[in-house]
Design a protein around this motif. Structure first.
Motif, mmCIF file in Angstrom:
data_model
loop_
_atom_site.group_PDB
_atom_site.id
_atom_site.type_symbol
_atom_site.label_atom_id
_atom_site.label_comp_id
_atom_site.label_asym_id
_atom_site.label_seq_id
_atom_site.Cartn_x
_atom_site.Cartn_y
_atom_site.Cartn_z
ATOM 1 N N HIS A 211 -10.265 -28.985 -12.642
ATOM 2 C CA HIS A 211 -10.369 -29.707 -13.906
ATOM 3 C C HIS A 211 -10.616 -31.189 -13.648
ATOM 4 N N SER A 212 -11.767 -31.443 -13.088
ATOM 5 C CA SER A 212 -12.193 -32.790 -12.712
ATOM 6 C C SER A 212 -13.661 -32.928 -13.125
ATOM 7 N N THR A 213 -13.963 -33.931 -13.928
ATOM 8 C CA THR A 213 -15.315 -34.034 -14.479
ATOM 9 C C THR A 213 -16.379 -34.236 -13.409
ATOM 10 N N ALA A 214 -16.034 -34.894 -12.309
ATOM 11 C CA ALA A 214 -17.028 -35.118 -11.259
ATOM 12 C C ALA A 214 -17.528 -33.799 -10.676
ATOM 13 N N MET A 215 -16.676 -32.768 -10.699
ATOM 14 C CA MET A 215 -17.049 -31.471 -10.141
ATOM 15 C C MET A 215 -18.242 -30.869 -10.858
ATOM 16 N N ILE A 216 -18.387 -31.186 -12.128
ATOM 17 C CA ILE A 216 -19.465 -30.623 -12.934
ATOM 18 C C ILE A 216 -20.822 -31.155 -12.490
ATOM 19 N N HIS A 217 -20.850 -32.366 -11.956
ATOM 20 C CA HIS A 217 -22.112 -33.036 -11.645
ATOM 21 C C HIS A 217 -22.688 -32.674 -10.277
ATOM 22 N N GLY A 218 -21.868 -32.143 -9.393
ATOM 23 C CA GLY A 218 -22.332 -31.880 -8.038
ATOM 24 C C GLY A 218 -23.286 -30.696 -7.938
ATOM 25 N N ASP A 219 -24.083 -30.683 -6.865
ATOM 26 C CA ASP A 219 -24.900 -29.499 -6.585
ATOM 27 C C ASP A 219 -23.993 -28.333 -6.216
ATOM 28 N N HIS A 220 -22.889 -28.652 -5.535
ATOM 29 C CA HIS A 220 -21.872 -27.666 -5.193
ATOM 30 C C HIS A 220 -20.510 -28.337 -5.356
ATOM 31 N N SER A 221 -19.520 -27.570 -5.796
ATOM 32 C CA SER A 221 -18.183 -28.126 -5.974
ATOM 33 C C SER A 221 -17.152 -27.169 -5.394
ATOM 34 N N VAL B 212 -17.359 -36.446 -23.957
ATOM 35 C CA VAL B 212 -16.788 -35.118 -23.773
ATOM 36 C C VAL B 212 -17.840 -34.236 -23.120
ATOM 37 N N ILE B 213 -17.446 -33.556 -22.046
ATOM 38 C CA ILE B 213 -18.375 -32.713 -21.299
ATOM 39 C C ILE B 213 -17.885 -31.272 -21.342
ATOM 40 N N GLY B 214 -18.783 -30.369 -21.715
ATOM 41 C CA GLY B 214 -18.449 -28.951 -21.704
ATOM 42 C C GLY B 214 -18.968 -28.302 -20.437
ATOM 43 N N ASN B 215 -18.234 -27.322 -19.909
ATOM 44 C CA ASN B 215 -18.658 -26.656 -18.685
ATOM 45 C C ASN B 215 -18.228 -25.200 -18.710
ATOM 46 N N ARG B 216 -19.186 -24.298 -18.650
ATOM 47 C CA ARG B 216 -18.870 -22.871 -18.655
ATOM 48 C C ARG B 216 -18.787 -22.302 -17.239
ATOM 49 N N LYS B 217 -19.358 -23.039 -16.284
ATOM 50 C CA LYS B 217 -19.371 -22.555 -14.913
ATOM 51 C C LYS B 217 -18.061 -22.885 -14.222
ATOM 52 N N ARG B 218 -17.435 -21.906 -13.605
ATOM 53 C CA ARG B 218 -16.191 -22.114 -12.879
ATOM 54 C C ARG B 218 -16.496 -22.729 -11.509
ATOM 55 N N VAL B 219 -15.635 -23.644 -11.102
ATOM 56 C CA VAL B 219 -15.768 -24.255 -9.781
ATOM 57 C C VAL B 219 -15.161 -23.332 -8.738
ATOM 58 N N ALA B 220 -15.779 -23.284 -7.561
ATOM 59 C CA ALA B 220 -15.283 -22.420 -6.514
ATOM 60 C C ALA B 220 -13.889 -22.841 -6.061
ATOM 61 N N PRO B 221 -12.955 -21.887 -5.925
ATOM 62 C CA PRO B 221 -11.601 -22.247 -5.460
ATOM 63 C C PRO B 221 -11.592 -22.540 -3.982
ATOM 64 N N SER B 222 -10.471 -23.086 -3.518
ATOM 65 C CA SER B 222 -10.334 -23.340 -2.087
ATOM 66 C C SER B 222 -10.265 -22.020 -1.330
ATOM 67 N N ILE B 223 -10.646 -22.046 -0.056
ATOM 68 C CA ILE B 223 -10.651 -20.839 0.756
ATOM 69 C C ILE B 223 -9.225 -20.423 1.102
#
Length: 343
Positions: free
Chosen positions: A36-46, A332-343
């Motif tokens: 739940h970090s807005t910067a994660m939405i902008h990356g090519d990979h998060s 306000v930024i909406g994001n439907r894509k889930r960020v990959a969890p830690s390994i």
């Protein structure tokens, strides 16, 4: 070229600056300890990482860098700087360069008591600072300083638990309150270095506040100082500022560059009181005031990319237009894509 920005938080603008600098000739990876970090939405990979304080943090990052061919890591959070600066060689062995100053520079910047002593030792004006409330009270009684006094964490960030005491009674209350806050927040991590002396009391300087971006190259060579006159602050970050020219502050910036020998950006807060500049704090990273330099024409991300490629960087990337007023906005930024969890 692939670059990983760690502890990115809400610095979505920095992610975009680096994406623009790469011009699609590589990818920007973004890491944070929560999805739940807005910067994660902008990356090519998060990717969600373990906490910085977790023993698994460094091994996790190393594995990620190897698997994704990461050429450089750029940490964006003070605690992250501390951890990664101590592990630079480990990452160099796998071909990943960490864009961070040496650990001594990070220690000086993160530890406000060290900051005070370092600045005094090197001839800079800085607010009178004490490591105990008793020393501060004695200074008041000797008329060396007067109330109000600022009480804050020695290893602090983001304006967490900063209080202004108007008298001895308030000083005692706020001193205890800051101590409790340190123990119950992430400030406890670095404060464990000296938990009995993790609070400072500081003289309040009244004057115009400025923010400096003191830019060095990746070998610690001075490039320029960008000066911003601050008009508004929010949660310890600049909310509105204007790029200005000030030869006196430029000299302060160049001198700080020379003694610190930092890498990339040194974010510095300065108050000018009756014509005298007082250095308040230093952060050896991209600070919250950098975007105001960027919109005025400075492009440190592009310079970093070129330095990493071994290219010569011209001065044009560090020329700020004077008189540019910048504002931070809420969106306000909406994001439907889930960020990959830690390994």
């Amino acid at each position: 070229m692939n670059i990983l920005l760690t502890s990115a938080g809400r610095r979505g603008y920095l992610v975009n600056y680096f994406k623009e600098a790469l011009k699609k000739q590589g990818e920007i990876h973004v890491a944070n300890s929560t999805e739940h970090s807005t910067a994660m939405i902008h990356g090519d990979h998060s990717i969600v990482t373990p906490l910085i304080s977790d023993d698994a943090y460094i091994p996790f990052l190393k594995k990620y860098c190897e698997e994704h061919n990461i050429d450089a890591i750029i940490p964006l959070f003070d605690i992250d700087l501390h951890i990664l600066s101590k592990n630079k060689k480990e990452f160099e062995e796998i071909g990943t360069q960490i864009i961070v100053s040496n650990n001594e520079v990070i220690r000086i910047c993160n530890d406000k008591w060290m900051t005070y002593n370092y600045l005094k030792r090197n001839g800079f004006n800085t607010p009178l600072t004490f490591l105990s409330s008793l020393d501060a009270v004695n200074a008041v009684q000797k008329n060396q300083i007067s109330f109000p006094l600022i009480v804050k964490p020695r290893w602090g960030m983001g304006s967490i638990s900063i209080f202004e005491a108007d008298n001895i009674e308030e000083l005692a209350v706020f001193y205890k309150k800051v101590g409790h806050s340190i123990q119950t927040t992430y400030l406890a991590f670095e404060s464990q270095q000296d938990i009995e002396n993790c609070i400072i009391i500081q003289e309040k300087i009244v004057g115009q506040e400025y923010g400096l971006d003191i830019i060095n190259d990746l070998k610690g060579n001075y490039q320029t100082t960008i000066i911003k006159k601050k008009y508004a602050m929010r949660s310890g970050e600049t909310d509105c500022s204007e790029t200005v020219s000030n030869s006196g502050l430029e000299k302060v910036g160049e001198k700080l560059s020379g003694v610190m020998g930092h890498i990339s950006n040194l974010d510095v807060d300065i108050f000018v009181m009756q014509g005298v500049p007082y250095v308040l704090e230093m952060n050896a990273r991209f600070g919250g005031g950098y975007p105001f330099s960027h919109i005025a024409g400075v492009d440190l991300p592009k310079a970093i990319v070129r330095w990493l490629k071994g290219e010569v960087v011209g001065k044009s990337l560090f020329e700020a237009e004077i008189g540019v007023v910048g504002y931070k906005d809420l969106s306000v930024i909406g994001n439907r894509k889930r960020v990959a969890p830690s390994i």
